[in-house]
Design a protein around this motif. Structure first.
Motif, short mmCIF file in Angstrom:
data_model
loop_
_atom_site.label_atom_id
_atom_site.label_comp_id
_atom_site.label_asym_id
_atom_site.label_seq_id
_atom_site.Cartn_x
_atom_site.Cartn_y
_atom_site.Cartn_z
N ARG A 69 -5.43 -7.30 -19.08
CA ARG A 69 -5.39 -8.46 -18.17
C ARG A 69 -4.00 -8.52 -17.51
NH1 ARG A 69 -8.09 -13.53 -18.16
NH2 ARG A 69 -6.85 -15.24 -17.29
N VAL A 70 -4.00 -8.71 -16.22
CA VAL A 70 -2.75 -8.81 -15.47
C VAL A 70 -2.78 -10.09 -14.64
CG1 VAL A 70 -1.31 -7.80 -13.67
CG2 VAL A 70 -2.42 -6.32 -15.38
N GLU A 71 -1.73 -10.88 -14.71
CA GLU A 71 -1.61 -12.08 -13.90
C GLU A 71 -0.30 -12.02 -13.11
OE1 GLU A 71 -1.91 -15.60 -16.22
OE2 GLU A 71 -3.92 -15.15 -16.99
N GLU A 72 -0.36 -12.39 -11.83
CA GLU A 72 0.84 -12.38 -11.00
C GLU A 72 0.63 -13.23 -9.76
OE1 GLU A 72 1.55 -8.41 -9.67
OE2 GLU A 72 -0.11 -8.41 -8.26
N GLU A 73 1.75 -13.50 -9.08
CA GLU A 73 1.71 -14.14 -7.77
C GLU A 73 2.26 -13.15 -6.76
OE1 GLU A 73 3.93 -17.74 -8.07
OE2 GLU A 73 2.47 -18.75 -9.37
N SER A 74 1.45 -12.81 -5.76
CA SER A 74 1.89 -11.85 -4.76
C SER A 74 1.14 -12.11 -3.46
CB SER A 74 1.67 -10.41 -5.24
OG SER A 74 0.29 -10.19 -5.48
N TRP A 75 1.58 -11.43 -2.42
CA TRP A 75 1.01 -11.65 -1.09
C TRP A 75 -0.22 -10.78 -0.89
CZ3 TRP A 75 2.56 -15.50 2.03
CH2 TRP A 75 3.79 -16.12 1.73
N ARG A 76 -1.23 -11.38 -0.22
CA ARG A 76 -2.46 -10.66 0.11
C ARG A 76 -2.76 -10.84 1.60
NH1 ARG A 76 -1.40 -8.67 -3.98
NH2 ARG A 76 -2.71 -8.40 -5.85
N VAL A 77 -3.72 -10.01 2.10
CA VAL A 77 -4.02 -9.98 3.54
C VAL A 77 -5.45 -10.43 3.78
CG1 VAL A 77 -4.19 -8.51 5.59
CG2 VAL A 77 -2.37 -8.13 3.92
N ARG A 78 -5.63 -11.27 4.81
CA ARG A 78 -6.97 -11.69 5.22
C ARG A 78 -7.52 -10.70 6.26
NH1 ARG A 78 -4.15 -16.75 5.22
NH2 ARG A 78 -4.95 -18.16 3.61
N ILE A 107 0.85 -1.21 0.00
CA ILE A 107 0.00 0.00 0.00
C ILE A 107 0.87 1.24 0.00
CG2 ILE A 107 -1.69 1.32 1.34
CD1 ILE A 107 -2.78 -1.35 2.38
N ALA A 108 1.92 1.24 0.82
CA ALA A 108 2.82 2.40 0.88
C ALA A 108 3.52 2.63 -0.45
CB ALA A 108 3.85 2.19 1.99
N ALA A 109 3.77 1.54 -1.18
CA ALA A 109 4.46 1.68 -2.47
C ALA A 109 3.50 2.01 -3.60
CB ALA A 109 5.20 0.37 -2.79
N GLY A 110 2.18 2.10 -3.31
CA GLY A 110 1.22 2.46 -4.34
C GLY A 110 0.85 1.33 -5.28
N LYS A 111 1.04 0.09 -4.84
CA LYS A 111 0.79 -1.04 -5.72
C LYS A 111 -0.69 -1.20 -6.10
CE LYS A 111 1.50 -6.06 -6.13
NZ LYS A 111 1.80 -5.95 -7.55
N PRO A 112 -1.66 -1.00 -5.19
CA PRO A 112 -3.06 -1.17 -5.61
C PRO A 112 -3.42 -0.31 -6.82
CG PRO A 112 -2.93 -1.06 -3.22
CD PRO A 112 -1.57 -0.71 -3.73
N ARG A 113 -3.10 0.99 -6.79
CA ARG A 113 -3.42 1.87 -7.91
C ARG A 113 -2.62 1.49 -9.15
NH1 ARG A 113 -8.14 2.97 -6.76
NH2 ARG A 113 -8.19 2.82 -4.50
N SER A 114 -1.38 1.08 -8.94
CA SER A 114 -0.55 0.66 -10.06
C SER A 114 -1.14 -0.56 -10.76
CB SER A 114 0.87 0.35 -9.57
OG SER A 114 1.65 -0.21 -10.60
N ASP A 115 -1.70 -1.53 -9.97
CA ASP A 115 -2.31 -2.73 -10.56
C ASP A 115 -3.53 -2.37 -11.38
OD1 ASP A 115 -0.38 -4.26 -9.40
OD2 ASP A 115 -1.64 -5.08 -7.80
N LEU A 116 -4.36 -1.43 -10.86
CA LEU A 116 -5.51 -0.99 -11.64
C LEU A 116 -5.09 -0.37 -12.95
CD1 LEU A 116 -7.86 0.61 -8.92
CD2 LEU A 116 -8.11 -1.62 -10.04
N ALA A 117 -4.07 0.47 -12.89
CA ALA A 117 -3.60 1.16 -14.10
C ALA A 117 -3.06 0.15 -15.11
CB ALA A 117 -2.53 2.18 -13.73
N ARG A 118 -2.31 -0.83 -14.64
CA ARG A 118 -1.76 -1.83 -15.56
C ARG A 118 -2.87 -2.64 -16.21
NH1 ARG A 118 1.62 -5.97 -13.84
NH2 ARG A 118 0.80 -5.85 -11.70
N ALA A 119 -3.86 -3.07 -15.41
CA ALA A 119 -4.96 -3.84 -15.97
C ALA A 119 -5.76 -3.03 -16.97
CB ALA A 119 -5.88 -4.31 -14.84
N ASN A 120 -5.92 -1.73 -16.71
CA ASN A 120 -6.65 -0.85 -17.64
C ASN A 120 -5.92 -0.74 -18.96
OD1 ASN A 120 -8.54 0.98 -18.60
ND2 ASN A 120 -7.53 2.75 -17.68
N VAL A 121 -4.58 -0.67 -18.91
CA VAL A 121 -3.79 -0.53 -20.14
C VAL A 121 -3.64 -1.86 -20.86
CG1 VAL A 121 -1.50 0.04 -21.02
CG2 VAL A 121 -2.53 1.48 -19.26
N LEU A 122 -3.31 -2.91 -20.10
CA LEU A 122 -3.01 -4.21 -20.72
C LEU A 122 -4.25 -5.05 -20.94
CD1 LEU A 122 0.17 -5.14 -18.62
CD2 LEU A 122 0.07 -4.11 -20.90
#
Length: 528
Positions: free
Chosen positions: A106-115, A89-104
């Motif tokens: 479809r985005v696929e990756e393996e990363s850590w998530r929180v419950r 969140i501090a690195a701005g990844k959520p907004r970055s993922d939205l932007a990438r999906a909007n441009v590309l």
């Protein structure tokens, strides 16, 4: 047929009569949405949810509730950044993922998530941009799968593979893995060193390439018979066979073959040990045993001859004295018969003196002569003799300590004879400890003075009575019930022939120390 759910009992004509096309289409969309909802909720192993263009949750399936912990009521309308770790969140990844999906798209990756409970999991994430027929962004669809256990299992497999490869690379015995046709699939580093082939030269080929030509057909036959009948010839046992290096050299090996079945396929693993050195050592040991037995017999005969020479020489001397006295008593006589008797007595005295000289020469030869003195490495001499004398010591529970002091290398001895002494003393020590609780044997080589080395064989046996110790080294003196009393006498003869001495000391607490001295090499030039 799924589109007709909710219209059961109505025909197509009834539908056309009672509903307009727009209404039918609307009803079908409702049914499709219901079925799609059921499908999405039924995918409980996947978190499937939708976001609006700003990243707020608009749809939440039961799989998402199970995996992430939030209920639909709790999460709908909230920003999806809540699913990311604080660092992301501090690195701005959520907004970055939205932007990438909007441009590309479809985005696929393996990363850590929180419950919801704050715990993290490794997720396989697919984010797809959703657009209307005009291309306008309507939101995002996300599919999340928890792959923590899967990745842990994959990592465990990788670790096992690395572990296996490290074993194959470091295990001292050569390892070869092959299938039921004998085709090699793995060839360890030790196997490469042993046979002279690189792994890539052997993998994919029949293992019989590592065998002499005469054995290849037999191996294929045994393997084929086992696969067909289950009758084992080599599998599960250890056998001594012959192998062949890349150079064509044949050598003896110890072979053990294990079997495992994986998905119905038999896999065989061969463990191979080069026993060339062992065979050479066994051959050398047999030769040494033969030499020592021969020397023992010769030394026994020599001791007996020395003893007999000593005992016979005394009566021979007395006979000669008596004969000379008798000849003197007869003197010069005119009686022809007495004169002949006197001559006979004189000849008999001469012959007895001759016999005495022969016996003395024999004794001198036995006691001191014609021994082959050579420069021998002390360490090798002691350890070689110890390895022979200590046969069976480990099985008898004897603890052995060999201590050869530094500072001298070579001695001038007859190797076989001195080894006979060491072996004899070791065997005596082992026999003396058969009935004792403490079984400790020490073989020590130390400097006695600048020209001599002292070798001691110390045991924790029953010990020797002082009265017996004084005559231990006499011929036919023994403390054993069935002993001949020649062993220690032979040892004394050998040691004294080298100019040394042998003696026995009592050990405090029980036991005996047998010691003897042999000469060191005299100069540095002698040791070259």
């Amino acid at each position: 047929m799924h589109l007709l759910v909710g219209f059961q009992g109505l025909t197509a004509v009834d539908l056309d009569q009672e509903f307009t096309s727009a209404e039918i289409a609307a009803r079908r969309h409702v049914v499709l949405a219901d079925e799609l909802g059921l499908l999405i909720d039924g995918a409980t192993n996947y978190a499937i949810y939708m976001l609006d263009p700003q990243g707020r949750v608009t749809l939440w399936n039961r799989g998402a509730e199970r995996i992430k912990g939030w209920s639909e009521a709790e999460i709908v309308g909230r920003d999806f950044a809540i699913f990311y770790p604080p660092d992301d969140i501090a690195a701005g990844k959520p907004r970055s993922d939205l932007a990438r999906a909007n441009v590309l798209g479809r985005v696929e990756e393996e990363s850590w998530r929180v419950r919801k409970d704050g715990s993290e999991f490794l997720a396989s994430v697919t984010m797809t941009a959703l657009r209307d027929e005009n291309g306008a962004l309507k939101g995002f669809g996300k599919v999340i799968r928890d792959i923590t256990d899967q990745k842990a299992a994959e990592a465990a497999i990788v670790r096992r593979e690395h572990h296996l490869r490290s074993i194959l690379a470091t295990v001292p015995d050569a390892m070869i893995v092959m299938d039921e046709l004998g085709t090699v699939s793995s060839f360890s580093a030790a196997a490469e060193q042993l046979f002279g082939f690189a792994e890539h030269e052997v993998v994919g080929r029949n293992v019989n390439m590592l065998m002499p030509a005469a054995d290849r057909s037999d191996h294929d036959s045994h393997l084929s018979t086992y696969v067909k009948t289950g009758v084992r010839h080599i599998i599960g046992s250890v056998r001594n066979v012959t192998a062949m290096r890349r150079s064509g050299e044949t050598f003896p090996i110890e072979l053990a073959v294990g079997e495992v079945s994986i998905s119905g396929e038999r896999i065989f693993t061969g463990f191979i040990r080069d026993v060339t050195t062992r065979h050479e050592s066994e051959t050398k040991m047999k030769e040494l045993q033969s030499e020592l037995v021969h020397v023992s017999r010769v030394s026994a005969m020599g001791t007996m001859a020395s003893t007999l020479a000593h005992e016979i020489n005394q009566p021979l001397t007395a006979i000669a004295n008596y004969l000379e006295t008798a000849r003197a008593m007869i003197g010069e006589s005119a009686d022809q018969q007495l004169g002949e008797i006197g001559e006979a007595i004189e000849l008999a005295a001469a012959q007895s003196l001759r016999a005495g000289n022969i016996v003395r020469r024999l004794r001198a030869f036995v006691d001191g002569g014609e021994t082959s003195f050579e420069l021998e490495p002390l360490d090798d001499l002691v350890r070689e003799a110890s390895s022979l004398g200590l046969i069976g010591a480990h099985e008898a529970g004897v603890t052995v300590n060999i201590d050869i002091a530094s500072g001298f290398n070579h001695v001038r001895v007859d190797r076989i004879q001195i080894q006979q002494v060491i072996v004899n003393l070791i065997r005596n020590a082992l026999q003396s400890m058969q009935g004792t609780v403490s079984k400790e044997l020490s073989i020590v080589a130390s400097l006695d003075d600048p020209s001599w080395v002292k070798i001691s064989v110390v045991d924790t046996g029953t010990g020797i009575e002082p009265g017996v110790r004084t005559r231990l080294f006499e011929a036919f003196a023994t403390t054993k019930e069935n002993g001949m009393g020649l062993g220690l006498s032979i040892c004394r003869t050998i040691v004294e022939a080298h100019g040394g001495r042998i003696w026995a000391d009592a050990v405090e607490g029980g036991g005996t120390a047998f010691n003897f001295c042999i000469p060191l090499a005299e100069t540095a030039d002698d040791r070259v």
